[in-house]
Enzyme design. Structure first.
Site, PDB file in Angstrom:
ATOM      1  N   ASP A  57       0.769  -1.184   0.132  1.00 32.91           N
ATOM      2  CA  ASP A  57      -0.051  -0.021  -0.110  1.00 32.91           C
ATOM      3  C   ASP A  57       0.946   1.242   0.022  1.00 32.91           C
ATOM      4  O   ASP A  57       1.452   1.456   0.930  1.00 32.91           O
ATOM      5  CB  ASP A  57      -0.928   0.265   1.171  1.00 32.91           C
ATOM      6  CG  ASP A  57      -1.775   1.349   1.504  1.00 32.91           C
ATOM      7  OD1 ASP A  57      -1.716   2.232   0.411  1.00 32.91           O
ATOM      8  OD2 ASP A  57      -2.657   1.432   2.144  1.00 32.91           O
ATOM      9  N   ASN A  84       3.917   4.052 -11.647  1.00 33.27           N
ATOM     10  CA  ASN A  84       2.458   4.141 -12.504  1.00 33.27           C
ATOM     11  C   ASN A  84       1.355   4.292 -11.437  1.00 33.27           C
ATOM     12  O   ASN A  84       0.452   4.996 -11.821  1.00 33.27           O
ATOM     13  CB  ASN A  84       2.372   2.829 -13.425  1.00 33.27           C
ATOM     14  CG  ASN A  84       0.991   2.634 -13.930  1.00 33.27           C
ATOM     15  OD1 ASN A  84       0.347   3.546 -14.690  1.00 33.27           O
ATOM     16  ND2 ASN A  84       0.206   1.830 -13.224  1.00 33.27           N
ATOM     17  N   TYR A 148      -4.884  16.151  -8.053  1.00 30.37           N
ATOM     18  CA  TYR A 148      -4.360  15.239  -9.114  1.00 30.37           C
ATOM     19  C   TYR A 148      -3.430  15.990 -10.060  1.00 30.37           C
ATOM     20  O   TYR A 148      -2.532  15.528 -10.168  1.00 30.37           O
ATOM     21  CB  TYR A 148      -5.803  14.618  -9.823  1.00 30.37           C
ATOM     22  CG  TYR A 148      -5.196  13.613 -10.853  1.00 30.37           C
ATOM     23  CD1 TYR A 148      -4.937  12.454 -10.293  1.00 30.37           C
ATOM     24  CD2 TYR A 148      -5.209  13.903 -12.184  1.00 30.37           C
ATOM     25  CE1 TYR A 148      -4.531  11.457 -11.448  1.00 30.37           C
ATOM     26  CE2 TYR A 148      -4.838  12.714 -13.145  1.00 30.37           C
ATOM     27  CZ  TYR A 148      -4.598  11.781 -12.698  1.00 30.37           C
ATOM     28  OH  TYR A 148      -4.254  10.801 -13.865  1.00 30.37           O
ATOM     29  N   LYS A 152       0.601  15.421 -10.703  1.00 29.77           N
ATOM     30  CA  LYS A 152       1.111  14.885 -12.044  1.00 29.77           C
ATOM     31  C   LYS A 152       2.149  16.079 -12.520  1.00 29.77           C
ATOM     32  O   LYS A 152       3.150  15.609 -13.027  1.00 29.77           O
ATOM     33  CB  LYS A 152      -0.210  14.901 -12.902  1.00 29.77           C
ATOM     34  CG  LYS A 152      -0.996  13.746 -12.460  1.00 29.77           C
ATOM     35  CD  LYS A 152      -0.361  12.224 -12.418  1.00 29.77           C
ATOM     36  CE  LYS A 152      -1.141  10.942 -12.312  1.00 29.77           C
ATOM     37  NZ  LYS A 152      -0.227   9.833 -12.129  1.00 29.77           N
TER      38      LYS A 152
HETATM   39  P1  NAD Z   1      -6.012   2.032 -12.510  1.00 29.73           P
HETATM   40  O1  NAD Z   1      -6.909   2.709 -11.397  1.00 29.73           O
HETATM   41  O2  NAD Z   1      -6.385   0.685 -13.204  1.00 29.73           O
HETATM   42  O3  NAD Z   1      -4.623   1.942 -12.096  1.00 29.73           O
HETATM   43  C1  NAD Z   1      -4.001   2.378 -10.986  1.00 29.73           C
HETATM   44  C2  NAD Z   1      -3.438   1.432 -10.064  1.00 29.73           C
HETATM   45  O4  NAD Z   1      -2.647   2.151  -9.064  1.00 29.73           O
HETATM   46  C3  NAD Z   1      -3.929   0.150  -9.645  1.00 29.73           C
HETATM   47  O5  NAD Z   1      -3.138  -0.832 -10.129  1.00 29.73           O
HETATM   48  C4  NAD Z   1      -3.983   0.370  -8.096  1.00 29.73           C
HETATM   49  O6  NAD Z   1      -3.802  -0.923  -7.455  1.00 29.73           O
HETATM   50  C5  NAD Z   1      -2.609   1.537  -7.968  1.00 29.73           C
HETATM   51  N1  NAD Z   1      -2.734   2.070  -6.848  1.00 29.73           N
HETATM   52  C6  NAD Z   1      -3.532   3.079  -6.421  1.00 29.73           C
HETATM   53  N2  NAD Z   1      -3.441   3.409  -4.976  1.00 29.73           N
HETATM   54  C7  NAD Z   1      -2.529   2.627  -4.623  1.00 29.73           C
HETATM   55  C8  NAD Z   1      -1.757   2.383  -3.341  1.00 29.73           C
HETATM   56  N3  NAD Z   1      -2.341   3.143  -2.270  1.00 29.73           N
HETATM   57  N4  NAD Z   1      -0.864   1.490  -3.359  1.00 29.73           N
HETATM   58  C9  NAD Z   1      -0.431   0.758  -4.345  1.00 29.73           C
HETATM   59  N5  NAD Z   1      -0.815   0.708  -5.649  1.00 29.73           N
HETATM   60  C10 NAD Z   1      -1.862   1.758  -5.742  1.00 29.73           C
HETATM   61  O7  NAD Z   1      -5.959   3.291 -13.439  1.00 29.73           O
HETATM   62  P2  NAD Z   1      -4.949   3.787 -14.872  1.00 29.73           P
HETATM   63  O8  NAD Z   1      -5.817   4.332 -15.498  1.00 29.73           O
HETATM   64  O9  NAD Z   1      -4.545   2.439 -15.189  1.00 29.73           O
HETATM   65  O10 NAD Z   1      -3.967   4.521 -14.109  1.00 29.73           O
HETATM   66  C11 NAD Z   1      -2.535   4.261 -14.167  1.00 29.73           C
HETATM   67  C12 NAD Z   1      -1.737   5.499 -14.183  1.00 29.73           C
HETATM   68  O11 NAD Z   1      -2.184   6.204 -15.143  1.00 29.73           O
HETATM   69  C13 NAD Z   1      -2.304   6.540 -12.797  1.00 29.73           C
HETATM   70  O12 NAD Z   1      -1.164   7.216 -12.338  1.00 29.73           O
HETATM   71  C14 NAD Z   1      -3.053   7.494 -13.626  1.00 29.73           C
HETATM   72  O13 NAD Z   1      -3.164   8.864 -12.919  1.00 29.73           O
HETATM   73  C15 NAD Z   1      -2.581   7.568 -15.001  1.00 29.73           C
HETATM   74  N6  NAD Z   1      -3.317   8.278 -15.986  1.00 29.73           N
HETATM   75  C16 NAD Z   1      -4.501   7.398 -16.436  1.00 29.73           C
HETATM   76  C17 NAD Z   1      -5.204   8.249 -17.445  1.00 29.73           C
HETATM   77  C18 NAD Z   1      -6.741   7.406 -17.668  1.00 29.73           C
HETATM   78  O14 NAD Z   1      -7.321   8.200 -18.538  1.00 29.73           O
HETATM   79  N7  NAD Z   1      -6.888   6.391 -17.333  1.00 29.73           N
HETATM   80  C19 NAD Z   1      -4.963   9.135 -17.901  1.00 29.73           C
HETATM   81  C20 NAD Z   1      -3.718   9.845 -17.525  1.00 29.73           C
HETATM   82  C21 NAD Z   1      -3.035   9.374 -16.601  1.00 29.73           C
END
Ligand code: NAD
Length: 258
Positions: A57, A84, A148, A152
């Protein structure tokens, strides 16, 4: 310790969405360690990629260095780090609770800092590379995205700081800023905004030049490139992988024929 001749990559948030796609893509080049909150999806990805799952976590300050140390203790090396894991908890500035602000900054920015800090000595030995997953929100703002967006924008500058300070060691650090990507997080935001993911993505991308959201593999391919020797002269970059949305000028929308 299990010494390995294969280079080792650690991917945070590797059990779902973009992180899982990155783990699958990187498994062509690396032994991949995926870490995240929920062990079941991590184990599925680890099984598919012949890699390793670590539950952690990252909202807990001590967890970030611990995942690096567990990886190095087990394999004796670390060659690539992908920061990520991320969360978003939209709320207007006027209503954003302090604990939500702190949680988003912790997971999205402080944990990447602590993870990178712990990894850098080993990455320097291997002349390795880091990619931080930022967001289009690092550059543009939107309703409810203060914490957020700050986290970022901080991720981009963190990668630039590491790139600058570590350049002479051979370590490279770059950020990738995706636009909308079809993942659990994206679907959740679209449902909150529009009631359904499909309707939400269609509406959210109506002014994006490519008129669609990305698939996670399209982000993963860029991460793989940035970690590879093909990107040996790239460090401190923020690569926007957004279907062209960063080209759009809000002041010109009325004249774009949309
Ligand atoms: P997602 O929710 O599928 O993935 C997020 C991951 O972060 C999950 O696997 C989760 O377990 C992990 N996570 C969150 N909190 C955590 C914690 N406390 N400890 C350990 N792990 C933790 O979402 P995603 O869209 O795959 O996002 C991945 C990255 O991409 C993120 O940083 C997000 O901000 C970024 N992002 C996503 C988008 C989008 O449109 N989906 C756009 C721009 C950036």
């Amino acid at each position: 310790m299990t010494q390995t001749d294969r280079p080792v990559a650690l991917v945070t948030g590797g059990g779902s969405g973009i992180g899982a796609a990155i783990a699958r893509t990187l498994s062509k080049d690396y032994l991949v360690v995926v870490c995240g909150r929920r062990i079941e999806p991590l184990e599925i990805v680890a099984h598919e990629t012949d890699g390793v799952a670590l539950q952690a976590d990252l909202s807990q300050p001590e967890a970030s260095a611990a995942i690096v140390h567990r990886t190095i203790d087990r394999f004796g090396r670390l060659d690539a780090l992908v920061l990520n894991a991320g969360i978003v908890e939209p709320a207007p500035v006027t209503d954003l609770p302090l604990d939500s602000w702190q949680r988003q900054i912790m997971v999205n920015l402080t944990s990447p800092f602590l993870t990178a800090q712990a990894a850098l000595p080993c990455l320097a030995q291997q002349k390795g590379a880091i990619v931080g997953i930022a967001s289009a929100a690092a550059r543009h703002t939107g309703a409810g995205l203060s914490a957020y967006g700050v986290s970022k924008a901080g991720m981009v500058r963190l990668m630039q700081s590491i790139a600058f300070e570590m350049a002479e060691t051979g370590v490279r650090a770059n950020a990738v800023s995706p636009g909308w990507v079809r993942t659990e997080m994206g679907d959740m935001e679209m449902t909150a905004l529009c009631g359904s993911p499909d309707q939400g993505y269609a509406q959210a991308t109506q002014h994006v030049p490519q008129r669609r959201a990305a698939q996670p593999d399209e982000i993963a391919a860029v991460v793989r490139f940035l970690l590879s020797p093909a990107a040996s002269f790239m460090t401190g970059a923020n690569v926007e992988v957004d279907g062209g949305s960063s080209l759009v000028d809000a002041g010109m929308l009325a004249f774009n024929g949309d």
